[in-house]
Design an enzyme around this catalytic site. Structure first.
Site, short mmCIF file in Angstrom:
data_model
loop_
_atom_site.label_atom_id
_atom_site.label_comp_id
_atom_site.label_asym_id
_atom_site.label_seq_id
_atom_site.Cartn_x
_atom_site.Cartn_y
_atom_site.Cartn_z
N SER A 14 0.81 -1.23 0.00
CA SER A 14 0.00 0.00 0.00
C SER A 14 0.84 1.27 0.00
O SER A 14 0.43 2.27 0.58
CB SER A 14 -0.96 0.06 1.20
OG SER A 14 -1.75 -1.06 1.24
N LYS A 17 2.68 1.97 -5.19
CA LYS A 17 3.56 1.57 -6.29
C LYS A 17 2.89 1.81 -7.64
O LYS A 17 3.53 2.22 -8.60
CB LYS A 17 3.83 0.07 -6.19
CG LYS A 17 5.26 -0.25 -5.85
CD LYS A 17 5.48 -1.75 -5.85
CE LYS A 17 4.46 -2.46 -5.07
NZ LYS A 17 4.07 -3.76 -5.29
N LYS A 186 13.50 7.27 9.79
CA LYS A 186 14.35 6.08 9.87
C LYS A 186 14.61 5.46 8.50
O LYS A 186 13.68 5.22 7.72
CB LYS A 186 13.68 5.03 10.77
CG LYS A 186 13.63 5.46 12.24
CD LYS A 186 15.03 5.52 12.81
CE LYS A 186 15.07 5.80 14.29
NZ LYS A 186 16.46 6.04 14.75
N LYS A 188 16.48 2.56 8.19
CA LYS A 188 16.88 1.15 8.31
C LYS A 188 15.96 0.19 7.54
O LYS A 188 16.46 -0.69 6.82
CB LYS A 188 16.92 0.77 9.81
CG LYS A 188 17.62 -0.56 10.09
CD LYS A 188 19.09 -0.56 9.76
CE LYS A 188 19.88 0.07 10.90
NZ LYS A 188 21.28 0.32 10.56
N CYS A 379 -24.80 -0.09 -14.43
CA CYS A 379 -24.89 -1.55 -14.47
C CYS A 379 -26.01 -2.03 -13.54
O CYS A 379 -27.17 -1.86 -13.89
CB CYS A 379 -23.54 -2.16 -14.13
SG CYS A 379 -23.34 -3.77 -14.88
N GLY A 381 -27.09 -0.54 -11.15
CA GLY A 381 -27.84 0.69 -10.91
C GLY A 381 -28.85 0.96 -12.01
O GLY A 381 -29.85 1.65 -11.80
N HIS A 514 -20.18 0.24 -17.95
CA HIS A 514 -19.48 0.91 -16.86
C HIS A 514 -18.71 2.11 -17.43
O HIS A 514 -17.55 1.97 -17.82
CB HIS A 514 -18.48 -0.03 -16.20
CG HIS A 514 -19.10 -1.04 -15.30
ND1 HIS A 514 -19.37 -0.78 -13.98
CD2 HIS A 514 -19.52 -2.30 -15.52
CE1 HIS A 514 -19.92 -1.85 -13.42
NE2 HIS A 514 -20.02 -2.78 -14.34
N GLU A 516 -17.26 4.46 -16.08
CA GLU A 516 -16.09 4.85 -15.30
C GLU A 516 -14.78 4.25 -15.81
O GLU A 516 -13.71 4.79 -15.57
CB GLU A 516 -16.29 4.52 -13.82
CG GLU A 516 -16.30 3.04 -13.45
CD GLU A 516 -17.69 2.38 -13.53
OE1 GLU A 516 -18.53 2.88 -14.31
OE2 GLU A 516 -17.91 1.38 -12.82
N1 GLN Z 1 -24.92 -8.32 -10.89
C1 GLN Z 1 -25.32 -7.71 -12.12
C2 GLN Z 1 -24.98 -8.61 -13.29
O1 GLN Z 1 -24.14 -9.48 -13.18
C3 GLN Z 1 -24.69 -6.34 -12.30
C4 GLN Z 1 -23.22 -6.39 -12.39
C5 GLN Z 1 -22.56 -5.04 -12.23
O2 GLN Z 1 -23.17 -4.11 -11.73
N2 GLN Z 1 -21.32 -4.92 -12.64
O3 GLN Z 1 -25.53 -8.45 -14.35
#
Ligand code: GLN
Length: 539
Positions: A14, A17, A186, A188, A379, A381, A514, A516
């Site tokens: 942690s 890196k 330190k 060491k 997803c 959501g 996704h 993101e």
């Molecule tokens: N569990 C849901 C699926 O497999 C949504 C997966 C997710 O949100 N990445 O379809």
């Protein structure tokens, strides 16, 4: 021929890196070099796909559909590049391929051993990842001295002498603890860690010293001397206000000079101007917005790494601090959405697997829908938006995803047993399919609907490309019913439902992909950017 920079870690894990490796890569890229990145993980899982996010943090998905370590996400976010499967491998993959070759008779007559076979396979994979690049930055997972890391150490040691390798540079990232009682920093533990590396045959050429306090000049000198690196090769890494500041702090310490000298890279003058101005907006933004982030892996925020980073990227471009109000979906079940989300400018329901907290997410969606609060569902959501709409608007009692209720009378989200994957191959799956590697993974095109929030977010693009990681899909059998009642499909890919929106709401979007995963500091993801804009009410 490719040059290699190896980043190892010492003392403890942690230490950042991944960010260190990404920062070095970024500076080289901004100097005009063609840089590749590779993360090697010493665990035996073939990939992190089946690991709990609480165990390992987020599983990052590459464009070509590999489930990888979250550091690959850091590389993409820093270098603004899409890396592929070959940017991450594990001990599990190395052994699998060696054993497969052995069974196929590929080593007839030989006894298969760690040295040379496993180590040879590691070297080959590193070289494969390096091919086509000027420089490959390789990050070794784990800490020097770990038993499972030894074959990797041996492999990178051997590469020093490899004729196909144009040069090697070894960076060691360590911790300089501050002992309060003595009032001293330190060295060491670092010395011991370097000694351990040297015992294996690797002499690091640079020490990156993580420390909570600045290192005095004399201390740096002593560290350089005792670790056998030149005086300009001790780089201090203080806790940064944002990880995106790290490349710039390295640059200020002339980190590229010793690297360039050793690898013969010539004069390097990275252009970090735009980067720097984005960092300034992260550190001292003009505006603020509060996003209610409803999830269930809140004990380990790393589980949502790409998403939280993407909010930072969008914030940097909008000169806004995107503050996250973490809301535990199980708590929503107990206390209701209003109490927990009442102070938020918008609501975000992230992806997830398994039953826990699902009903709380549905309540959060209902709250955002009914109160006309900007909402982004990613997803799971999005899948739950369908369930919520079915139950509360269509009046379909018991509606659910079959992931959570196999016998639901209204499977709004179901398992398609048959679809064309990224490569155009037919995929078959059932409830009995193995869990590893059977999700819909990687980049797929998505056609956007005219006039939709989605198309507008992507500046009018008719076809966008985003990455997926899920097993279940929205059930098209309910499409007509949903659309009649105001929930419209606004994104589609080969007949699959990729995005939904509702009429009569200022900003309510669910995406099956996704977004993101494709957000970078310099190029934030369009749908998340539009969501943050909506949260700021500047659309
Ligand atoms: N569990 C849901 C699926 O497999 C949504 C997966 C997710 O949100 N990445 O379809």
């Amino acid at each position: 021929m490719t040059k290699y920079i190896f980043v190892t870690g010492g003392v403890l894990s942690s230490l950042g890196k991944g960010v260190t490796a990404a920062s070095v890569g970024t500076l080289l890229k901004h100097s005009g070099k063609n840089v590749g990145m590779l993360k090697i993980d010493p665990y035996i899982n073939v990939d992190p796909g089946t690991m709990s996010p609480l165990e390992h943090g987020e599983v990052f998905v590459t464009k070509d559909g590999a489930e990888t370590d979250l550091d690959i996400g850091n590389y993409e976010r820093f270098l603004d590049t899409s890396f592929l499967k070959s940017s991450n491998f594990t001990t599990g993959q190395v052994y699998s391929s060696v054993i497969e070759r052995e069974r196929a008779g590929g080593y007839l007559g030989q006894t298969i051993q760690v040295v040379p076979h496993i180590v040879g396979e590691i070297v080959n994979r590193i070289k494969e990842a390096g091919s086509g690049h000027d420089i490959l930055v390789v990050e070794l997972g784990g800490t020097v001295g770990d038993i499972e890391g030894l074959p990797f150490m041996e492999a990178i040691r051997q590469m020093k002498h490899d004729e196909e390798v144009a040069g090697t540079f070894f960076i060691h990232v360590t911790l300089i603890p501050f002992i309060k009682a003595a009032g001293e920093l330190k060295s060491k533990p670092t010395q011991h860690s370097v000694q351990e590396l040297r015992r294996i045959g690797i002499t690091p050429q640079m020490i990156i010293a993580r420390s909570e306090y600045p290192l005095p000049k004399t201390f740096k000198k002593k560290l350089a001397m005792s670790c056998d690196v030149s005086g300009d090769s001790v780089i201090e890494a203080l806790d940064a206000s944002t990880i995106y500041d790290v490349p710039v702090t390295f640059l200020r310490q002339n980190i590229l000079k010793p690297i360039s000298k050793e690898l013969g890279l010539g004069e390097l003058n990275p252009d970090m101007e735009e980067w720097d101005s984005l960092v300034k907006k992260i550190v001292q933004p003009k505006n603020k917005v509060v996003v209610g982030f409803v999830g269930k892996y809140l004990e380990l925020k790393e589980a949502y790494k790409s998403l939280t980073e993407s909010l930072i990227h969008c914030g940097a471009h909008l000169d806004t601090r995107v503050e996250i109000n973490w809301v535990d979906s199980e708590e929503v079940e107990e206390r209701g959405a209003e109490v927990l989300l009442g102070d938020c400018d918008s609501v975000l329901v992230a992806g997830g697997f398994g039953n826990r907290g699902v009903e709380g997410k549905i309540l959060a969606i209902q709250y955002a829908r009914e109160n006309k609060i900007p909402y982004l569902g990613i997803c799971l959501g999005m899948q739950l938006m369908l369930v919520e709409y079915a139950r509360n608007v269509l009046g379909l009692e018991g509606a659910n995803s079959i992931e959570f209720d196999e016998n639901t009378p209204h499977p709004m989200v179901y398992l398609i047993d048959n679809f064309l994957d990224q490569a155009g191959d037919r995929q078959l799956r059932t409830h009995q399919s193995p869990m590893g590697g059977t999700l819909r993974l990687g980049e797929y095109p998505c056609n956007t609907k005219e006039g939709s929030i989605l198309r507008e977010a992507y500046n009018g693009e008719k076809t966008i490309h985003e990455r997926h990681r899920h097993r279940y899909e929205a059930n098209p059998a309910y499409r007509e019913q949903l659309e009649k009642a105001g929930m419209v499909v606004t994104g589609e890919s080969n007949g699959l439902i990729e995005a939904v929106e509702i009429e009569d709401h200022p900003w309510f979007l669910g995406v099956q992909f996704h977004p993101e995963f494709t957000s970078r500091l310099q190029t934030p993801n369009p749908s998340i950017l539009a969501f943050v804009k909506a949260s700021l009410s500047i659309l």
